[in-house]
Design a protein around this motif. Structure first.
Motif, PDB file in Angstrom:
ATOM      1  N   GLU A 129       0.819  -1.212   0.000  1.00 14.33           N
ATOM      2  CA  GLU A 129       0.000   0.000   0.000  1.00 14.33           C
ATOM      3  C   GLU A 129       0.857   1.268   0.000  1.00 14.33           C
ATOM      4  O   GLU A 129       0.386   2.333  -0.396  1.00 14.33           O
ATOM      5  N   ILE A 130       2.108   1.171   0.411  1.00 15.94           N
ATOM      6  CA  ILE A 130       2.995   2.329   0.363  1.00 15.94           C
ATOM      7  C   ILE A 130       3.247   2.724  -1.089  1.00 15.94           C
ATOM      8  O   ILE A 130       3.181   3.903  -1.452  1.00 15.94           O
ATOM      9  N   ALA A 131       3.529   1.728  -1.936  1.00 14.54           N
ATOM     10  CA  ALA A 131       3.740   2.017  -3.361  1.00 14.54           C
ATOM     11  C   ALA A 131       2.481   2.579  -4.000  1.00 14.54           C
ATOM     12  O   ALA A 131       2.546   3.492  -4.835  1.00 14.54           O
ATOM     13  N   THR A 132       1.330   2.051  -3.610  1.00 14.87           N
ATOM     14  CA  THR A 132       0.064   2.563  -4.136  1.00 14.87           C
ATOM     15  C   THR A 132      -0.120   4.018  -3.748  1.00 14.87           C
ATOM     16  O   THR A 132      -0.532   4.853  -4.563  1.00 14.87           O
ATOM     17  N   PHE A 133       0.185   4.337  -2.500  1.00 10.40           N
ATOM     18  CA  PHE A 133       0.056   5.727  -2.059  1.00 10.40           C
ATOM     19  C   PHE A 133       0.952   6.644  -2.872  1.00 10.40           C
ATOM     20  O   PHE A 133       0.525   7.718  -3.317  1.00 10.40           O
ATOM     21  N   VAL A 134       2.212   6.266  -3.069  1.00 10.04           N
ATOM     22  CA  VAL A 134       3.140   7.127  -3.800  1.00 10.04           C
ATOM     23  C   VAL A 134       2.616   7.398  -5.208  1.00 10.04           C
ATOM     24  O   VAL A 134       2.623   8.540  -5.685  1.00 10.04           O
ATOM     25  N   ARG A 135       2.138   6.365  -5.863  1.00 15.90           N
ATOM     26  CA  ARG A 135       1.617   6.534  -7.223  1.00 15.90           C
ATOM     27  C   ARG A 135       0.403   7.473  -7.221  1.00 15.90           C
ATOM     28  O   ARG A 135       0.317   8.409  -8.035  1.00 15.90           O
ATOM     29  N   GLU A 136      -0.538   7.251  -6.306  1.00 17.67           N
ATOM     30  CA  GLU A 136      -1.750   8.066  -6.284  1.00 17.67           C
ATOM     31  C   GLU A 136      -1.478   9.478  -5.795  1.00 17.67           C
ATOM     32  O   GLU A 136      -2.088  10.448  -6.269  1.00 17.67           O
ATOM     33  N   ARG A 137      -0.553   9.608  -4.847  1.00 17.74           N
ATOM     34  CA  ARG A 137      -0.214  10.946  -4.345  1.00 17.74           C
ATOM     35  C   ARG A 137       0.453  11.767  -5.436  1.00 17.74           C
ATOM     36  O   ARG A 137       0.176  12.964  -5.590  1.00 17.74           O
ATOM     37  N   ARG A 138       1.325  11.149  -6.209  1.00 14.72           N
ATOM     38  CA  ARG A 138       1.970  11.850  -7.310  1.00 14.72           C
ATOM     39  C   ARG A 138       0.935  12.338  -8.323  1.00 14.72           C
ATOM     40  O   ARG A 138       1.016  13.469  -8.813  1.00 14.72           O
ATOM     41  N   THR A 139      -0.038  11.500  -8.633  1.00  8.01           N
ATOM     42  CA  THR A 139      -1.084  11.899  -9.588  1.00  8.01           C
ATOM     43  C   THR A 139      -1.859  13.096  -9.063  1.00  8.01           C
ATOM     44  O   THR A 139      -2.139  14.059  -9.796  1.00  8.01           O
ATOM     45  N   TYR A 140      -2.198  13.060  -7.781  1.00  6.02           N
ATOM     46  CA  TYR A 140      -2.933  14.181  -7.175  1.00  6.02           C
ATOM     47  C   TYR A 140      -2.086  15.453  -7.219  1.00  6.02           C
ATOM     48  O   TYR A 140      -2.577  16.530  -7.600  1.00  6.02           O
ATOM     49  N   ILE A 141      -0.811  15.352  -6.846  1.00  6.18           N
ATOM     50  CA  ILE A 141       0.048  16.530  -6.810  1.00  6.18           C
ATOM     51  C   ILE A 141       0.234  17.102  -8.209  1.00  6.18           C
ATOM     52  O   ILE A 141       0.214  18.333  -8.408  1.00  6.18           O
ATOM     53  N   GLU A 142       0.425  16.254  -9.186  1.00  7.68           N
ATOM     54  CA  GLU A 142       0.584  16.738 -10.552  1.00  7.68           C
ATOM     55  C   GLU A 142      -0.635  17.535 -11.008  1.00  7.68           C
ATOM     56  O   GLU A 142      -0.503  18.571 -11.667  1.00  7.68           O
ATOM     57  N   THR A 143      -1.814  17.072 -10.642  1.00  6.89           N
ATOM     58  CA  THR A 143      -3.036  17.806 -10.984  1.00  6.89           C
ATOM     59  C   THR A 143      -3.051  19.177 -10.323  1.00  6.89           C
ATOM     60  O   THR A 143      -3.400  20.190 -10.951  1.00  6.89           O
ATOM     61  N   GLU A 144      -2.652  19.231  -9.050  1.00  6.56           N
ATOM     62  CA  GLU A 144      -2.623  20.506  -8.329  1.00  6.56           C
ATOM     63  C   GLU A 144      -1.576  21.455  -8.912  1.00  6.56           C
ATOM     64  O   GLU A 144      -1.808  22.666  -9.007  1.00  6.56           O
TER      65      GLU A 144
END
Length: 401
Positions: free
Chosen positions: A374-389
């Motif tokens: 789940e750590i890897a999943t978080f990094v991937r999803e967090r990066r996507t969110y940050i890129e959008t912001e």
């Protein structure tokens, strides 16, 4: 198992630890009293063997709310001796609330690589208590006078820890004006330097409440802005919200060439998707990846709490843009799927046998694998969110080579 009718066979499973083995010994009755009354912070005498050296030590249960967990963290105070690292005061974290047991260690790795701020060293050890395996522990370097000198800071500088007791949790250590000197003393523990709270109180009650024009004139002298913006950027990508009101250190060298305040990271277990919740406290198991990058600024419509320094910095347009540019840089360096995966695999190569053998950890062995994933999943999803912001803020994203 031979002799007369007593003939048989038994299989034993064993492994060779890949981690340093620490042997901690104390009187069993003293241990029972200490663990049974963990909230009272009872200190007992013992001795600890580390790297072939024996040290007399005092030790107690470490932490706040974590003192109630089945697997306790420990704080050791060596008596008259030091470890090879020069440490005489040692923190061994049980990491019970984090089922992966990796978040604190991994958070410091991202901080060290992505900010270059003085960051506690963190390493796992195999702890035995009275010759029985107690569990996998994370030895985290204590931030104190010794830490300052080792990490290139003036050890005569002023050092404070934001660690308010539960009755002062609101507003906590959010750098707003408190009602009395006693509240300051209890909310911000003074660990080193000649300041004895005077410089911190002046910063809170004078500098941080200046009108915008006056604040802009003094902020570069009052705060080491490059370091503070990097600190905020790493906290944002890790999605740490605790540092808004607690679990950080403030340092200032009043005699140095640079006298501005610096924030130092501490206690990074609620990162990589885990957040505190009112219902489950630090044991909330949900993974959240879309928390606002600007947590800490005063925005009642979005946040229930804030930090006065964070708010003043992020409300300044030029500093806000610099903050976002640093966040974008982290997406290209320390907060990448590749960097995090390599660090996780490195840790598992060292500690996995000890972790699987640790019967006191919170996750079962079967569940542990999913908790690491789940750590890897978080990094991937967090990066996507940050890129959008970042796109919404018109900040250029790093481009793949």
């Amino acid at each position: 198992l031979e002799g007369e009718a007593r003939v048989g066979r038994v299989e034993l499973e064993a492994y060779e630890p890949r981690l340093p083995i620490w042997q901690l010994r104390a009187d069993e009755d003293d241990l029972d009293e200490m663990f049974s009354n963990a909230g009272e912070r009872i200190t007992i005498d013992g001795e600890v063997d580390v790297d072939g050296e024996r040290h007399a030590t005092e030790f107690r249960v470490h932490g706040g709310a974590s003192r109630d967990f089945p697997k306790k963290s420990l704080r050791l105070n060596l008596q008259g001796t030091e470890l090879a690292t020069g440490e005489s005061k040692v923190i061994l974290r049980a990491e019970y609330n984090d089922k992966s047991m990796l978040r604190t260690w991994l958070g410091y790795e991202v901080f060290r690589n992505g900010s270059f701020l003085p960051t506690p060293n963190s390493a796992f050890v195999h702890l035995r208590l009275n010759d029985r395996y107690y569990g996998l522990m994370n030895k985290v370097e204590r931030i104190d006078k010794r830490f300052l000198g080792v990490h290139g800071l003036n050890d005569d500088g002023n050092l404070y820890e934001a660690d308010p007791p539960s009755e002062l949790a609101v507003p906590g250590g959010n750098l707003t004006i408190l009602g009395s000197d006693e509240e300051y003393y209890r909310t911000y523990q003074w660990h080193a330097g000649p300041g004895a709270w005077a410089d911190l109180i002046r910063f809170i009650e004078f500098t941080l409440v200046l009108p915008n024009a006056a604040f802009e004139q003094v902020i570069a002298d009052e705060v080491q802005l490059n370091e503070y913006l990097r600190y905020l950027a790493v906290m944002a990508v890790l999605q740490n919200q605790e540092h808004i009101r607690k679990n950080y250190y403030l340092y200032r060298d009043p005699e140095g060439p640079v006298t501005g305040w610096m924030a130092l990271p501490w206690d990074l277990d609620l990162t990589f998707g885990h957040l505190w919740s009112e219902i489950d406290d630090v044991l909330d198991e949900r993974i959240i990846s879309n928390s606002d990058l600007f947590v800490g600024e005063f925005a009642p419509e979005r946040f229930g709490y804030y930090n006065q320094l964070t708010d003043r910095v992020l409300k300044h347009p030029a500093l806000r843009e610099r903050f976002l540019l640093l966040v974008a840089q982290l997406l290209d360096s320390s907060f990448t799927e590749e960097f995090v995966e390599k660090r996780v695999q490195y840790a598992l190569c060292l500690l996995e046998p000890d972790l699987l053998a640790d019967s006191a950890k919170r996750a079962s062995n079967d569940e542990f694998v999913a908790r690491v994933a789940e750590i890897a999943t978080f990094v991937r999803e967090r990066r996507t969110y940050i890129e959008t912001e970042l796109r919404a803020a018109d900040i250029a994203l790093p481009t793949a080579e």
